[in-house]
Design an enzyme around this catalytic site. Sequence first.
Site, short mmCIF file in Angstrom:
data_model
loop_
_atom_site.label_atom_id
_atom_site.label_comp_id
_atom_site.label_asym_id
_atom_site.label_seq_id
_atom_site.Cartn_x
_atom_site.Cartn_y
_atom_site.Cartn_z
N GLU A 1 0.82 -1.21 0.00
CA GLU A 1 0.00 0.00 0.00
C GLU A 1 0.86 1.27 0.00
OE1 GLU A 1 -1.09 -2.78 1.32
OE2 GLU A 1 -3.20 -2.92 0.76
N LYS B 1 -8.32 -13.84 2.24
CA LYS B 1 -9.29 -12.76 2.35
C LYS B 1 -10.46 -12.89 1.37
CE LYS B 1 -6.90 -8.53 3.90
NZ LYS B 1 -6.36 -7.25 3.37
N ASP C 1 -7.99 -5.21 -2.19
CA ASP C 1 -7.11 -5.46 -1.04
C ASP C 1 -7.17 -6.92 -0.60
OD1 ASP C 1 -5.22 -4.92 0.91
OD2 ASP C 1 -6.64 -4.12 2.36
N MET D 1 4.20 9.45 16.56
CA MET D 1 3.49 10.56 15.92
C MET D 1 4.52 11.36 15.11
SD MET D 1 0.93 12.39 15.10
CE MET D 1 1.02 13.93 14.19
N HIS E 1 -6.15 7.91 14.71
CA HIS E 1 -6.96 8.64 15.69
C HIS E 1 -8.45 8.42 15.51
CE1 HIS E 1 -3.64 10.67 17.65
NE2 HIS E 1 -3.09 10.82 16.46
CA CA Z 1 -3.20 -5.15 1.79
#
Ligand code: CA
Length: 717
Positions: free
Chosen positions: A209, A357, A330, A666, A627
């Site tokens: 990705e 998946k 994905d 962060m 977040h």
């Molecule tokens: Ca992936």
Amino acid sequence: MRSLIASSVCAVLLLSACGKSADKAASAAKAAPAAQVNEARLLAANEPANVGQWMSHGRDYSEQRFSPLTKVTAANVSQLGLTWFADFDTRRGQESTPVIVDGVLYVTTAWSKLYAYEAKTGKPLWAFDPQVPGEWAVNACCDVVNRGVAAWNGKVYLATIDGRLIAIDAATGKSVWDVSTIEKDKPYAITGAPRIAKGKVLIGQGGSEFEQRGYLSAYDAETGKLDWRWFVVPGNPANGFENKQMEMAAKTWSGEWWKTGGGGAPWDSIVFDPKTNLVYVGTGNGAPWPSEIRAPGGGDHLFLSSIVALKIDTGEYAWHYQTTPNESWDYDNVSQIMTADLPIGGTTRHVLMQAPKNGFFYVLDAASGELLSAEPYVQGINWAKGIDKKTGRPIKNPEANYSKTGKGAFVSPYYGGAHTWQPISFSPNTGFAYIPTTQSSYAFVAAKQDDNPMGQKLSISFAKSAEMSQRPDAPKISIGYLQAFDPVTNKEVWRAPVEGGRSGGAMSTAGGLVFAGNTLNEFAAYKAETGEKLWRTDTQTGALAGPVTYEVDGEQFVAVVGGFRQTGSYWAPNYSRLLVYKLGGTAKLPDVVEFPAQVLNPPAAFGSAEVIKHGEETYGRFCSTCHGGEGRGSSMFPDLRYAGAINSAEAFKTIVLDGALAKNGMVSFAKAIKPEDAEAIRAYVVSKAIYAKEHPPTPRATPARAPAAAVPAPHGG
Ligand code: CA
């Protein structure tokens, strides 16, 4: 973990003899054999001498995660109790499967740290911190998790989030060698466990990705020298191909795919089969997600979303089977691969099995890759109508190809998959595979090619997807369960629902049990034949990692690691910890400590509607993965609405642009956002804080949320 580190100063020096002189202890540590794992012993993992061990990631080479131990049974499992636990020094997500060799338990945690304990008592032996840079967290799609170690010839092997492979002396916890497996300026990250066979350490990585090119590497276990490397997708033809398969694979691509890396990162399953002398690797999805943006003009895009068999000695290609040609959803194909002998068509076949998946359960001949069966293990699959058994190819649904139609599409399974990294198990006694399963769908909408200079480059519109999911025709089903699946009849045998949550990894035993945790803060034992829940315990956090079982001094132990990044206990911290149970165990977890009450104290609203809208979009792109939607945070990441820094443009900028909290993960986003973007994000978060203050939550309820849909966080590799 502070207490562990303090006592480990003593423990590092000696394995069992606290109180002796340092000299004696040091020599004892040197002499003490640890992690004595080799090929002969792994081949004999189910012989009486080794049944009490869990010597490698999937317990033995078959990776069935089945233990021959029988002391804990359906008849006595109700007496299982906690006997020791170890809190980790992090609240991040945990996905580790412990390895246990001769009474020593090795477990990894988030941030690629490694701990050794006495498996019977929980006494800390040593701790190893590879000191990964906190800012590397931005290169990991799905938190800084780690799935475990490999053990071999006196050493344990750890792969780190910043792409290193490290050999550690199992007796002392000291580094023996430490090599980088990546080009240091590229955003790869390793979360998976190394595997070892024939003296070679095998490791992949994540990074699809992030527009990188995936590969599998084999390193010499003694020296750390690179032995061979196999790329999953072809690079730029102008640079020449590494081998014939890359030349062949390049014909299945089009355009200038190498400019976006291609993907295919093999971030989880790597299995060696001593019967075939092959190593099977599951490869990742393509990136960017829409295939028409990745490489316009169709083609299969080899070797994305495939199982590839390589010769262990040389890394040469043997065969491949691609589960999802021209992948756009994905659908990583990295889920755990298991080998087994199954009765198929009146004969015994040596096979490999996978529940990836894309929702189909695959059984292939282990030597040749011949497809033996491929049937759905989940309902609602709509990207393909089925798998053509003659050609081995999916019968694809053209409407699911949002990449080609240019229209959004509701596609099932969703991008997180019907099953992804959580370990599965196969019991040769019942003949069932135990699969943590999710049925869900997602509104896929392609966006223009993503030019995000930091983080993931998906070329997906999350905003349009959220809009689409509000439509009345949006599929509403999203359920999680543990199921027993018969790989011979290709039928679901039973399911244990996890109401409102997701099942964790599974482990089965010759005691007739299946163990699995879930996201509802529960660890449970089920009857392997029927799925009857026989025992459960409160883990105070989601436990999705793979459970293990082992024996020390005649007692059987069951262990699981807890710590889930989106756990439901919003008001309590995520307790990342190792939990160990035995019959009659009497240890108790401390009471849940609630977060101290936070007070919303936002400054006055500022920024035009346009600025706030820009802030929302920018937040969705760069901030929401950690977040959460609307700045809500989670039990692992701060709720930004309560953050003091939103009161001051300067303080906010110091964190967001100057990287003041980089050590915590962060990172500075200065490469991706300008000061005015940061200020727009602050205006957006402030607007959400004001909304929450005006709509105060009832005590111990989830704090108020504005009605807009949350931005989903991509998941997997
Ligand atoms: Ca992936």
